[in-house]
Design a protein around this motif. Structure first.
Motif, PDB file in Angstrom:
ATOM      1  N   LEU A 210       2.434   2.661 -20.731  1.00 33.70           N
ATOM      2  CA  LEU A 210       2.748   2.788 -19.328  1.00 33.70           C
ATOM      3  C   LEU A 210       3.878   3.623 -18.934  1.00 33.70           C
ATOM      4  CD1 LEU A 210       3.572  -1.150 -19.084  1.00 33.70           C
ATOM      5  CD2 LEU A 210       1.297  -0.289 -18.648  1.00 33.70           C
ATOM      6  N   ASN A 211       3.501   4.171 -17.550  1.00 36.18           N
ATOM      7  CA  ASN A 211       4.529   5.023 -17.129  1.00 36.18           C
ATOM      8  C   ASN A 211       5.037   4.461 -15.889  1.00 36.18           C
ATOM      9  OD1 ASN A 211       2.428   5.266 -15.264  1.00 36.18           O
ATOM     10  ND2 ASN A 211       1.719   7.324 -16.468  1.00 36.18           N
ATOM     11  N   ARG A 212       4.840   3.477 -15.387  1.00 32.36           N
ATOM     12  CA  ARG A 212       5.535   2.644 -14.309  1.00 32.36           C
ATOM     13  C   ARG A 212       5.820   1.120 -14.726  1.00 32.36           C
ATOM     14  NH1 ARG A 212       4.627   7.424 -13.188  1.00 32.36           N
ATOM     15  NH2 ARG A 212       4.548   8.356 -11.434  1.00 32.36           N
ATOM     16  N   VAL A 213       6.881   0.459 -14.493  1.00 32.33           N
ATOM     17  CA  VAL A 213       6.936  -0.936 -14.707  1.00 32.33           C
ATOM     18  C   VAL A 213       7.464  -1.661 -13.369  1.00 32.33           C
ATOM     19  CG1 VAL A 213       8.329  -2.530 -16.015  1.00 32.33           C
ATOM     20  CG2 VAL A 213       7.476  -0.771 -17.303  1.00 32.33           C
ATOM     21  N   VAL A 214       6.826  -2.736 -13.123  1.00 34.76           N
ATOM     22  CA  VAL A 214       7.044  -3.473 -12.057  1.00 34.76           C
ATOM     23  C   VAL A 214       7.407  -4.987 -12.594  1.00 34.76           C
ATOM     24  CG1 VAL A 214       6.325  -4.414  -9.766  1.00 34.76           C
ATOM     25  CG2 VAL A 214       5.619  -2.354 -10.373  1.00 34.76           C
ATOM     26  N   VAL A 215       8.651  -5.597 -12.161  1.00 35.51           N
ATOM     27  CA  VAL A 215       9.058  -6.729 -12.700  1.00 35.51           C
ATOM     28  C   VAL A 215       9.050  -7.889 -11.200  1.00 35.51           C
ATOM     29  CG1 VAL A 215      10.835  -8.429 -13.792  1.00 35.51           C
ATOM     30  CG2 VAL A 215      10.019  -6.338 -14.887  1.00 35.51           C
ATOM     31  N   ALA A 216       8.185  -8.841 -11.449  1.00 38.51           N
ATOM     32  CA  ALA A 216       8.570  -9.885 -10.232  1.00 38.51           C
ATOM     33  C   ALA A 216       9.114 -11.009 -10.686  1.00 38.51           C
ATOM     34  CB  ALA A 216       6.900 -10.165  -9.763  1.00 38.51           C
ATOM     35  N   ALA A 217      10.339 -11.107  -9.956  1.00 36.18           N
ATOM     36  CA  ALA A 217      11.301 -12.282 -10.652  1.00 36.18           C
ATOM     37  C   ALA A 217      12.392 -12.576  -9.799  1.00 36.18           C
ATOM     38  CB  ALA A 217      12.086 -11.689 -12.015  1.00 36.18           C
ATOM     39  N   CYS A 218      13.549 -12.543 -10.175  1.00 36.12           N
ATOM     40  CA  CYS A 218      14.710 -12.826  -9.211  1.00 36.12           C
ATOM     41  C   CYS A 218      15.382 -11.499  -8.518  1.00 36.12           C
ATOM     42  CB  CYS A 218      15.861 -13.422 -10.299  1.00 36.12           C
ATOM     43  SG  CYS A 218      16.365 -12.470 -11.452  1.00 36.12           S
ATOM     44  N   THR A 219      16.645 -11.508  -8.526  1.00 32.72           N
ATOM     45  CA  THR A 219      17.152 -10.496  -7.898  1.00 32.72           C
ATOM     46  C   THR A 219      17.514  -9.397  -8.326  1.00 32.72           C
ATOM     47  OG1 THR A 219      19.196  -9.724  -6.382  1.00 32.72           O
ATOM     48  CG2 THR A 219      19.495 -11.702  -7.808  1.00 32.72           C
ATOM     49  N   PRO A 220      17.188  -8.093  -7.861  1.00 29.46           N
ATOM     50  CA  PRO A 220      17.626  -6.802  -8.553  1.00 29.46           C
ATOM     51  C   PRO A 220      19.007  -6.856  -8.715  1.00 29.46           C
ATOM     52  CG  PRO A 220      16.818  -6.144  -6.541  1.00 29.46           C
ATOM     53  CD  PRO A 220      16.400  -7.631  -6.798  1.00 29.46           C
ATOM     54  N   ARG A 221      20.018  -7.531  -7.863  1.00 30.90           N
ATOM     55  CA  ARG A 221      21.289  -7.174  -7.901  1.00 30.90           C
ATOM     56  C   ARG A 221      22.132  -7.887  -9.242  1.00 30.90           C
ATOM     57  NH1 ARG A 221      25.578 -10.486  -5.419  1.00 30.90           N
ATOM     58  NH2 ARG A 221      23.950 -12.157  -5.355  1.00 30.90           N
ATOM     59  N   THR A 222      21.174  -8.724  -9.752  1.00 30.05           N
ATOM     60  CA  THR A 222      21.905  -9.252 -10.994  1.00 30.05           C
ATOM     61  C   THR A 222      21.125  -8.781 -12.094  1.00 30.05           C
ATOM     62  OG1 THR A 222      20.640 -11.404 -10.857  1.00 30.05           O
ATOM     63  CG2 THR A 222      23.126 -11.360  -9.987  1.00 30.05           C
ATOM     64  N   HIS A 223      19.701  -8.501 -11.978  1.00 32.56           N
ATOM     65  CA  HIS A 223      18.969  -8.210 -13.329  1.00 32.56           C
ATOM     66  C   HIS A 223      18.542  -7.020 -13.343  1.00 32.56           C
ATOM     67  CE1 HIS A 223      19.710 -12.616 -13.868  1.00 32.56           C
ATOM     68  NE2 HIS A 223      19.012 -12.521 -15.127  1.00 32.56           N
ATOM     69  N   GLU A 224      18.542  -6.171 -12.407  1.00 33.90           N
ATOM     70  CA  GLU A 224      17.653  -4.766 -12.622  1.00 33.90           C
ATOM     71  C   GLU A 224      18.077  -4.097 -13.665  1.00 33.90           C
ATOM     72  OE1 GLU A 224      15.896  -2.007  -9.399  1.00 33.90           O
ATOM     73  OE2 GLU A 224      18.145  -1.821  -9.366  1.00 33.90           O
ATOM     74  N   PRO A 225      19.678  -3.851 -14.030  1.00 32.59           N
ATOM     75  CA  PRO A 225      20.046  -3.232 -15.145  1.00 32.59           C
ATOM     76  C   PRO A 225      19.424  -3.509 -16.280  1.00 32.59           C
ATOM     77  CG  PRO A 225      21.902  -3.790 -13.435  1.00 32.59           C
ATOM     78  CD  PRO A 225      20.826  -4.535 -13.150  1.00 32.59           C
ATOM     79  N   LEU A 226      19.397  -4.829 -16.552  1.00 33.19           N
ATOM     80  CA  LEU A 226      18.823  -5.329 -17.774  1.00 33.19           C
ATOM     81  C   LEU A 226      17.169  -4.715 -18.065  1.00 33.19           C
ATOM     82  CD1 LEU A 226      18.842  -7.464 -19.991  1.00 33.19           C
ATOM     83  CD2 LEU A 226      17.868  -9.053 -18.523  1.00 33.19           C
ATOM     84  N   PHE A 227      16.462  -4.781 -17.084  1.00 32.72           N
ATOM     85  CA  PHE A 227      15.404  -4.213 -17.220  1.00 32.72           C
ATOM     86  C   PHE A 227      15.195  -2.841 -17.272  1.00 32.72           C
ATOM     87  CE2 PHE A 227      14.568  -8.448 -14.897  1.00 32.72           C
ATOM     88  CZ  PHE A 227      13.878  -8.999 -15.879  1.00 32.72           C
ATOM     89  N   GLN A 228      16.001  -2.274 -16.565  1.00 32.09           N
ATOM     90  CA  GLN A 228      15.977  -0.628 -16.629  1.00 32.09           C
ATOM     91  C   GLN A 228      16.354  -0.401 -18.107  1.00 32.09           C
ATOM     92  OE1 GLN A 228      18.507   0.270 -13.140  1.00 32.09           O
ATOM     93  NE2 GLN A 228      16.976   1.362 -12.335  1.00 32.09           N
ATOM     94  N   THR A 229      17.553  -1.067 -18.614  1.00 32.35           N
ATOM     95  CA  THR A 229      17.678  -0.545 -20.074  1.00 32.35           C
ATOM     96  C   THR A 229      16.510  -0.934 -21.150  1.00 32.35           C
ATOM     97  OG1 THR A 229      20.108  -1.696 -19.477  1.00 32.35           O
ATOM     98  CG2 THR A 229      19.702  -1.040 -21.806  1.00 32.35           C
ATOM     99  N   THR A 230      15.855  -1.666 -20.723  1.00 30.33           N
ATOM    100  CA  THR A 230      14.910  -2.416 -21.568  1.00 30.33           C
ATOM    101  C   THR A 230      13.736  -1.058 -21.627  1.00 30.33           C
ATOM    102  OG1 THR A 230      14.868  -4.723 -21.173  1.00 30.33           O
ATOM    103  CG2 THR A 230      12.781  -3.960 -22.036  1.00 30.33           C
ATOM    104  N   ILE A 231      13.507  -0.685 -20.155  1.00 28.38           N
ATOM    105  CA  ILE A 231      12.359   0.236 -20.394  1.00 28.38           C
ATOM    106  C   ILE A 231      12.958   1.746 -20.915  1.00 28.38           C
ATOM    107  CG2 ILE A 231      10.978  -0.931 -18.412  1.00 28.38           C
ATOM    108  CD1 ILE A 231      11.909   1.570 -16.593  1.00 28.38           C
ATOM    109  N   ARG A 232      14.085   1.861 -20.560  1.00 36.94           N
ATOM    110  CA  ARG A 232      14.758   3.054 -21.292  1.00 36.94           C
ATOM    111  C   ARG A 232      14.531   3.188 -22.807  1.00 36.94           C
ATOM    112  NH1 ARG A 232      15.344   6.700 -22.890  1.00 36.94           N
ATOM    113  NH2 ARG A 232      16.763   8.359 -22.743  1.00 36.94           N
ATOM    114  N   GLU A 233      14.845   1.750 -23.307  1.00 34.01           N
ATOM    115  CA  GLU A 233      14.663   1.764 -24.859  1.00 34.01           C
ATOM    116  C   GLU A 233      13.388   2.121 -25.273  1.00 34.01           C
ATOM    117  OE1 GLU A 233      16.273  -2.050 -25.752  1.00 34.01           O
ATOM    118  OE2 GLU A 233      18.254  -1.608 -25.608  1.00 34.01           O
ATOM    119  N   ALA A 234      12.392   1.715 -24.211  1.00 35.85           N
ATOM    120  CA  ALA A 234      11.129   2.184 -24.604  1.00 35.85           C
ATOM    121  C   ALA A 234      10.621   3.549 -24.397  1.00 35.85           C
ATOM    122  CB  ALA A 234      10.051   1.049 -23.933  1.00 35.85           C
ATOM    123  N   GLY A 235      11.669   4.277 -23.859  1.00 34.70           N
ATOM    124  CA  GLY A 235      11.173   5.697 -23.681  1.00 34.70           C
ATOM    125  C   GLY A 235      11.092   6.121 -21.990  1.00 34.70           C
TER     126      GLY A 235
END
Lengths: 71, 947
Positions: free
Chosen positions: B446-471
């Motif tokens: 994958l080269n772009r990731v879309v997460v449809a969930a709750c608010t980016p205010r609380t949870h965006e950094p979590l997912f960003q760290t996850t995709i960063r870990e994947a490179g």
């Protein structure tokens, strides 16, 4: 980090003060203390009695006043 | 979750402390670790074992309102995410039969050979944060909690109203799973009692009862909710308005202590009798009764205190001091949170930070010795690659899945252009979903990731760290909020909510096609701090930073350090404030890293986190202006006392402010005589049209002065006229003491305020006592007014710093619960009474917490800023300067390039608000992650035909 390594490193660098902290209790207080300490440059052992961290706050539905999810 | 990811935090579960030896800086701790019977390194958290496990037990996470298995996980998002066996119920461990789970587990993670192990750890400091528990509701016999399913505790009700709870967020009563029409909350269950429970006030139950009532009404607007209370103790920032909101939304409040609950065996309803304040007897029947139980210490505190060599107070919580609210009697061991007394969440968070900073002061010489930096894989270049978008749709338990057809949305997402994979997940924020996202990014390239969930205010950094870990670069990410914007607002329109979720995802995917990797600018931090305000909080913060080895400027407007603490002459707890204050001032003045600058004011502040330039002026500088350079700012400029224009204040010399009375008692200027009467009026200028909030400290202050008068002369009459007595926490004991010593407490209604007239040698106070419904007339020698604590009107400082304030005029924290000392400006922290009125110990731990957050930045030496900053295309820029004019953060400077005026962005100061971009007439300014192209693509996708 294995215990042995911790002991070796501290002996090498410092005779007196150990740059690690033990936090007892894995609720919101313990987690916050652990996060602060690890970001400030200390290794943390977070000790929790049950099988997962989170404490009472993980069971709360919503928090005052924004109704944000407690997780 | 973030704690679980840090390479520098080792989480040891199922463990308890067995032995502590050594001294501060050098402890050896023996830990006994009970087996999970599951190998955490092999467990994938799939849950097959629990499906096969034949043993069903009550689920403590849902307050035993639902069932779980003997092998299970505490809750879906638990960290660590591996399962564990409950040894009390497991058939194999108790009867040597079964082992269904071992056969079911695909990865061979289950291991019944695990044994309890003792291991030893070598640490410099120990922080106790073992928390509290809810009082046992069964111990109040007259309520009959054990006999009726329809009496629930506050925590049980939390689970009932939770979307992840046993009834999926529907308000139902346990006996027949029907909707209860009438609900009663009975306050002070297990608190403020000498008979069945604790003598102290548990501080949080009034607050959470009001919250629960409001949340329940949001679920079911036609509920009839009554709250029975003694005093509504909604002290603290924002709570009075919360109380007001509850009253407006139809919650009935009745001042009465309910002594008994009767059960109707046929209807399962609950009847109560209660006496109102005017003495009349009433009967009522409810379908469900909630007991917001008080908080009590864990029984294990006794053994833990013995092991660690620290003390407990008379109530069984860990003992601390008023001026050392985080220290124990053993150096190097600190305590924080609910294990040292009942307290609300932000206090726990602040104490946690405060205790962390105590440890940091002790161990500063070995900072950074044992940690490793988190290493990320190299970023994958995505140049000239075809779009490969992954969409992850979240159910959020039933929170989203209960309304939106998540499986349908997931299928729809697969059909969108560029999407190669789409999944639906129970909780996207859980540890196993993070692993899934990472795996999918790598396997599906994958080269772009879309997460449809709750608010980016609380949870965006979590997912960003996850995709960063994947490179992947963290900006190759889009988040769609299908919880707030779909399932919450359209809870009753399921089809439309689903359709909207699809629309939003289609738009996000269209935008994702255009997003590009962006670099995170790194800013260096000047390792110096500026503390504004030389009162208790400011001095505490400065001293903590200096003790950690950071240089500090401490600015005080007046000629002396001490602030409001100078007005305090004695304390309820008995500790001497003068002694402490003098010691503290000495330490601050003599510390070689603290530069104390008195009689000075801040004139202007320029710059941004890591790099502030502050100009100060004042008596010591003559006409010179001194410029200070520093990396962070701590605001601690305190608060002032409100001077009213009622109750003859300023007109009669017998009417004083409460702290002036204290001074007169302490100095011997007022010696209470037998024939004297002293009247105190509470809430003067608080909780009314002047100031809507409760000032939190005045009730305890009045009780303190009343007790002092009684101590000097027990025959002096003392009357306290109040609206609600709010001596929260352990101060309740002093309230009782005051009543026992004959201090008379009379409640007054805000509609019938006491009346004051001048008489010979004093004042006459007339108050309507609601119990006898008659006027009480008191001739008093002194009338002391407990007036509001109000924010300082420091216009100069307000202009120099654009720090957001709350409606009350106090500095606003960036998240009330979780970031209680961060202001809205990066690198500026708030503490003490400038944040809100608070007692001594709370000011101290808040100052320590501010120092903790500040020292994290100062120690790291750099800060990464979000890449959502604006950028200017100088070819297009026409140099009009409109962007500079409108920028609220001084982040744009006009410069000259080849003699032409051009806009230049100061990246470190830019907050990414986008004002410049929207005003730019030449379309020269673009926002990182929100370019015009991207937004246009989103709008176009919205117009595209659905499916």
């Amino acid at each position: 980090m294995p215990l042995l390594l911790v002991t070796m490193k501290t002996q090498t660098y410092n005779n007196k003060l150990i740059g690690a902290v033990m936090v007892v209790g894995g609720g919101i207080t313990g987690i916050q203390a652990a996060m602060d300490l690890s970001e400030a440059g200390y290794y943390v052992y977070l000790v929790e009695r049950s099988s997962a961290i989170g404490g009472i706050m993980a069971g709360l539905d919503k928090t005052f006043p924004t109704n944000d999810c407690a997780i | 979750m973030e704690a679980g990811r840090s390479p520098n935090i080792k989480i040891i579960t199922n463990a308890e402390i067995k032995e502590v030896s050594g001294i501060a800086g050098n402890f050896f701790v023996k830990i006994l670790c009970y087996p999970r019977y599951v190998d955490a390194t092999k467990c994938t958290g799939c849950g097959v074992c629990a499906q096969y496990c034949p043993v069903t037990i009550p689920d403590p996470y849902n307050q035993n309102l639902s069932l779980k298995k003997a092998i299970d996980i505490q809750y879906t998002q638990a960290v660590p995410s591996s399962y564990s066996v409950n040894p009390d119920y497991c058939l194999f461990l108790n009867r040597k039969e079964c082992k269904q789970c071992t056969r079911a587990c695909q990865t061979g993670a289950i291991n019944f050979d695990q044994k309890a192990e003792v291991s030893e750890y070598h640490v410099g400091s120990i922080i106790m944060a073992t928390g509290f528990k809810e009082c046992d509701a069964g111990s109040i016999e007259s309520y009959g909690y054990k006999d009726s399913q329809n009496i629930v505790t506050g925590l049980e009700f939390e689970r009932i109203s939770s979307a992840s709870g046993p009834y999926m967020g529907k308000i139902l009563r346990p006996s027949d799973l029907k909707k209860p029409q009438k609900i009663a909350f009975i306050q002070c269950a297990g608190s403020r009692t000498q008979i069945s429970g604790k003598s102290y006030c548990s501080s949080v139950c009034c607050k959470y009862a009001v919250k629960d009532a409001i949340v329940a009404l949001e679920h079911e607007p036609d509920l009839d909710i009554t709250i029975f209370f003694m005093d509504m103790r909604l002290y603290g920032k924002g709570f009075e308005t919360f109380y007001e909101r509850a009253r407006k939304s139809g919650v009935t409040f009745i001042r009465s202590r309910v002594s008994e609950i009767k059960h109707d065996k046929d209807t399962e309803d609950l009847a109560i009798e209660y006496i109102k304040e005017d003495g009349t007897l009433h009967h009522d029947t409810f379908n469900l009764i909630v007991l917001p139980m008080g908080l009590e210490p864990h029984k294990e505190n006794y053994s833990l205190a013995k092991t660690a060599g620290i003390k407990l107070n008379t109530h069984g919580f860990f003992q601390t001091g008023l001026f050392n609210p985080l220290n124990t009697i053993r150096e190097g061991i600190y305590v924080a949170g609910g294990c040292k007394g009942p307290m609300p969440l932000p206090d726990s968070v602040m104490q946690a930070s405060g205790a962390a900073v105590c440890a940091s002061e002790l161990l500063k010489k070995s900072r950074g010795m044992l940690i490793t930096e988190k290493a990320f894989a190299e970023e994958i270049s995505i140049d000239q690659e075809d779009l490969r978008i992954g969409v992850f749709v979240c159910n959020c338990g039933k929170n989203i899945g209960g309304v939106v057809d998540v499986a349908g949305v997931k299928k729809y997402a697969e059909t969108l252009p560029g999407v190669v994979v789409s999944t639906d997940n129970v909780y996207s924020c859980s540890e196993d979903t993070q692993a899934l996202i990472k795996e999918t990014v790598i396997n599906e390239k994958l080269n772009r990731v879309v997460v449809a969930a709750c608010t980016p205010r609380t949870h965006e950094p979590l997912f960003q760290t996850t995709i960063r870990e994947a490179g992947l670069n963290k900006c190759l990410f889009e988040m769609v909020n299908i919880r707030d914007q779909c399932s919450w607002v359209h809870a009753y329109e399921k089809e439309e909510a689903t359709q909207k979720a699809k629309d939003l995802i289609r738009m996000a995917v269209a935008k994702a096609g255009l997003i590009q990797p962006l670099a995170e600018p790194v800013i260096e931090i000047i390792p110096k701090a500026l503390v504004i305000g030389g009162g208790l909080a400011g001095m505490t913060a400065a001293l903590s930073l200096a003790e950690q080895g950071f240089e500090c400027y401490l600015i005080e407007k007046t000629s002396v350090l001490g602030g409001n603490l100078r007005n305090i002459h004695y304390t309820l707890e008995g500790e001497d404030p003068k002694l402490y204050l003098n010691e503290l001032i000495d330490k601050v003045n003599n510390h070689n890293l603290i530069n104390v600058i008195t009689e000075s004011e801040v004139e202007s502040v320029n710059g941004f986190v890591g790099n502030f330039h502050t100009v100060i002026t004042g008596a010591n500088h003559g006409t010179d202006r001194e410029e200070l350079k520093h990396g962070i700012i701590i605001l601690a400029n305190g608060a002032a006392v409100y001077e009213p224009d009622e109750y003859l204040y300023g007109k009669s010399e017998n009417v004083l402010l409460q702290h002036v009375l204290e001074e007169r008692i302490a100095s011997g200027q007022f010696i209470p005589a037998e024939e004297d009467s002293v009247v105190m009026i509470q809430c003067v200028g608080s909780r009314d049209d002047n100031h809507s909030y409760c000032s939190s400290i005045c009730c305890s202050m009045a009780i303190k002065n009343a007790l002092k008068i009684k101590e000097i002369n027990p025959a002096t009459n003392v009357y306290i006229l109040y609206r609600d007595m709010r001596p929260y926490g352990f101060h309740e004991d002093f309230y009782k003491d005051a009543r026992d010593r004959g201090v008379v407490f009379i409640r007054y209604d805000v509609k019938h305020k006491p009346e004051v007239t001048e008489i010979d040698g004093g004042v006459r106070v007339t108050v309507r006592d609601p119990i006898i419904n008659k006027d009480v007339v008191i001739d008093a020698k002194i009338l002391a007014l407990s007036t509001a604590i109000i924010p300082r009107k420091d216009e100069k400082l307000g202009k120099a710093l654009s720090v957001t304030k709350s409606a009350e005029g106090f500095f606003l924290e960036s998240h009330v619960q979780l970031k209680p000392v961060d202001s809205y400006v990066d690198g500026i922290y708030i503490c003490g009474m400038s944040q809100f009125p608070k007692p001594i110990d709370e000011s101290i731990f808040q100052a320590k917490a501010a120092a903790s957050q500040a020292s994290i930045l100062l120690a790291r030496g750099y800060v990464k800023t979000e890449p959502i900053v604006s950028s200017c295309d100088t070819d297009k820029c026409i140099g009009c300067g409109i962007c500079e004019y409108f920028c609220p953060y001084n982040a744009i400077k006009m410069t000259r390039i080849n003699k032409k005026r051009k806009a230049e962005i100061v990246v470190a100061a830019c907050k990414g608000c986008g004002v410049c971009s929207s005003y730019c007439p030449a379309k020269a300014i673009n926002m990182g992650r929100f370019t015009d192209d991207q937004i246009l693509a989103q709008i176009k996708a919205f117009g595209d035909s659905r499916e």
